[in-house]
Design an enzyme around this catalytic site. Structure first.
Site, PDB file in Angstrom:
ATOM      1  N   LEU A 130      -7.420  -2.707 -55.148  1.00  0.00           N
ATOM      2  CA  LEU A 130      -5.985  -2.431 -55.041  1.00  0.00           C
ATOM      3  C   LEU A 130      -5.741  -1.267 -54.093  1.00  0.00           C
ATOM      4  O   LEU A 130      -5.095  -1.410 -53.062  1.00  0.00           O
ATOM      5  CB  LEU A 130      -5.429  -2.129 -56.443  1.00  0.00           C
ATOM      6  N   ASP A 131      -6.254  -0.105 -54.466  1.00  0.00           N
ATOM      7  CA  ASP A 131      -6.112   1.126 -53.682  1.00  0.00           C
ATOM      8  C   ASP A 131      -7.417   1.891 -53.841  1.00  0.00           C
ATOM      9  O   ASP A 131      -7.596   2.592 -54.854  1.00  0.00           O
ATOM     10  CB  ASP A 131      -4.934   1.938 -54.215  1.00  0.00           C
TER      11      ASP A 131
END
Length: 382
Positions: A130-131
Site C-alpha cells: 500500500l505505502d
C-alpha cells in the site's frame, strides 16, 4: 544482466500477520502451488482456515533451514516478516535461485545483495504493498499525466499521505494495523522533505503535524521518513522546480491531542521504556474483529507551467474493512499478490524491481487492481 530464472509456479508466503488477506487467496487461484509458512504448522493451518483457504495452500512451520530444504529454482518467496528479517530470506533465495517479493522499503541489507541476485537471475521485488506500493503507482501516473499536459518546464507541489485509522473514531483516534513497536519507531525517526522549495528536516515528525483536507474531510498529517529520494524515483522532470514534496502519514482529526502522553514518552528516548510502552499500547488498544479499520491514501500533484498554465490531479483510495477482511490487509496483500503474479508470468527482469518503475507499468497495474475490485478515484483539473 543474467537471464531470468523461469518461475516454477510455486509460491512460499512467509508469515500470516495483520497484512495477510485476500491477496493470498488470489495467488491460490493462479499459482500452481502455495505454501503458507508460520511459526508452527498448526498456526499456519489456523490462518488458512481463518482465510477460507484450507486445502488450497499447504501449511508449514517456518524456519530458514526448513524453507531452504523446500526451495527450488524459480520458486517465489513472499516475505510478510518485519523488514529487518528480509535480508536473511533474500540470502537464501540467492543461494537457491528463487525469486523474492515483499511490501517493504528497500533496506541497505537488501540492496547489498541485489548484484548477487541479478547474477543469479532472480527478481527482487520490493515496495509492492500500500505505502509503499499503491502510492508509487498513483504518483507515477500523476507525473506522467501532468508532464503530457504542461511540458518539461514548471513548478510543482506533490503530497502523498497514507494512514490506517479506525472506521468509527475512538478516543485514541487510532487503530493499530501493524505492530505498535513499529508505529513508535517510525515516529522516533527524523523526516526529510521539501517545503517552500527548501529541504527541511523534522527531528520529531509529530511536531510539524498540520490539518489536511481530503474530499471535504479534515485529517491530520505529518512527514514520514525521507521523501527526497522519491523525486528521482517518481521520474519528476529535471526542469520542474519543487515547491513542496512530502510523503507522510495521515491520522484522524484530534490524533495529535489524543497522543500527547505518548509523545511525552517518546521525547524521553529511553529504548527500554519505549519497548514497554509498545506492549502497553497493544494491550490497551487491541486489534479485534469487532472494530473495523479504514485506509485512506491521498496523492495530489499541482503543477504550474512556465507560461502560466496549470494542472492539478489527485488519486484517493478510501476503503473500510469488513467482517471478512481488514482494509489494511486488502490494500497490502492485493498489490503484492499482483506483483507476484507478474513474477510467475516471467514479466519482470532480474535484479531490483519496485511496484512502479515507469508510468506505463503504473497504468497497467492500476487497471488490474481496479479490475479486481480495489476501488480508488482520479480527479484531474486543468
Amino acid at each position: 544482466m543474467s537471464d531470468v530464472v523461469r518461475a516454477s509456479g510455486t509460491v512460499h508466503w512467509i508469515g500470516a500477520g495483520l497484512s495477510t488477506g485476500s491477496g493470498l487467496a488470489l495467488l491460490c487461484d493462479t499459482a500452481e502451488r502455495v505454501r503458507l509458512w508460520h511459526r508452527t504448522e498448526e498456526r499456519a493451518a489456523q490462518a488458512l482456515d481463518h482465510l477460507g483457504l484450507t486445502g488450497r495452500a499447504e501449511p508449514r512451520a517456518f524456519g530458514l533451514a526448513a524453507l531452504t530444504a523446500e526451495l527450488a529454482p524459480g520458486d517465489v518467496v513472499v516475505s510478510m516478516l518485519p523488514a529487518p528479517e528480509h535480508a536473511a530470506l533474500l540470502a537464501v533465495c540467492v543461494r537457491r535461485r528463487a525469486h523474492f517479493a515483499c511490501s517493504s522499503y528497500v533496506s541497505e541489507a537488501v540492496l547489498e545483495q541485489v548484484p548477487a541476485a541479478e547474477k543469479a537471475g532472480i527478481v527482487v521485488l520490493t515496495e509492492a504493498g500500500l505505502d509503499p506500493g499503491i502510492d508509487h503507482l498513483f504518483a507515477h501516473s500523476l507525473v506522467a499525466r501532468a508532464r503530457e499536459a504542461i511540458g518539461d518546464e514548471a513548478s510543482y507541489s506533490l503530497t502523498s499521505y497514507c494512514g490506517g485509522v479506525p472506521a468509527v473514531p475512538n478516543d485514541f483516534r487510532y487503530r493499530f494495523s501493524w505492530a505498535p513497536a513499529g508505529v513508535l519507531g517510525a515516529l522516533r525517526s527524523p523526516a526529510r522533505y521539501l517545503e517552500d522549495g527548501e529541504e527541511t528536516t523534522a527531528e520529531r515528525p509529530w511536531e510539524v503535524t498540520r490539518p489536511h483536507v481530503v474530499d471535504g474531510e479534515t485529517f491530520e498529517v505529518y512527514p514520514n521518513r525521507d521523501s527526497v529520494p522519491f523525486i528521482e524515483q517518481y521520474g519528476l522532470p529535471t526542469g520542474w522546480r519543487p515547491r513542496t514534496f512530502v510523503r507522510g502519514t495521515l491520522r484522524l482529526e484530534g490524533w495529535l491531542r489524543a497522543w500527547d502522553a505518548v509523545f511525552e514518552e517518546l521525547k524521553a528516548g529511553d529504548d527500554a521504556r519505549i519497548a514497554a510502552l509498545a506492549r502497553e499500547l497493544a494491550a490497551t488498544y487491541p486489534t479485534t474483529d469487532a472494530d473495523h479499520d479504514r485506509v485512506v491514501l491521498a496523492v495530489s500533484l499541482d503543477v504550474a507551467g512556465a507560461k502560466g498554465e496549470t494542472w492539478s490531479g489527485s488519486y484517493l483510495l478510501d476503503l473500510v474493512g469488513d467482517e471478512e477482511e481488514s482494509a489494511m490487509a486488502r490494500c497490502v496483500s492485493r498489490p503484492l499478490s499482483l506483483a507476484v503474479r507478474h513474477i510467475l508470468s516471467d514479466d519482470l527482469p532480474s535484479g531490483l524491481n519496485r511496484a512502479a518503475e515507469t508510468a506505463e507499468r503504473s497504468r497497467e497495474w492500476l487497471s488490474e487492481l481496479a479490475g479486481e475490485g480495489l476501488e480508488f478515484t482520479l480527479r484531474v483539473d486543468q
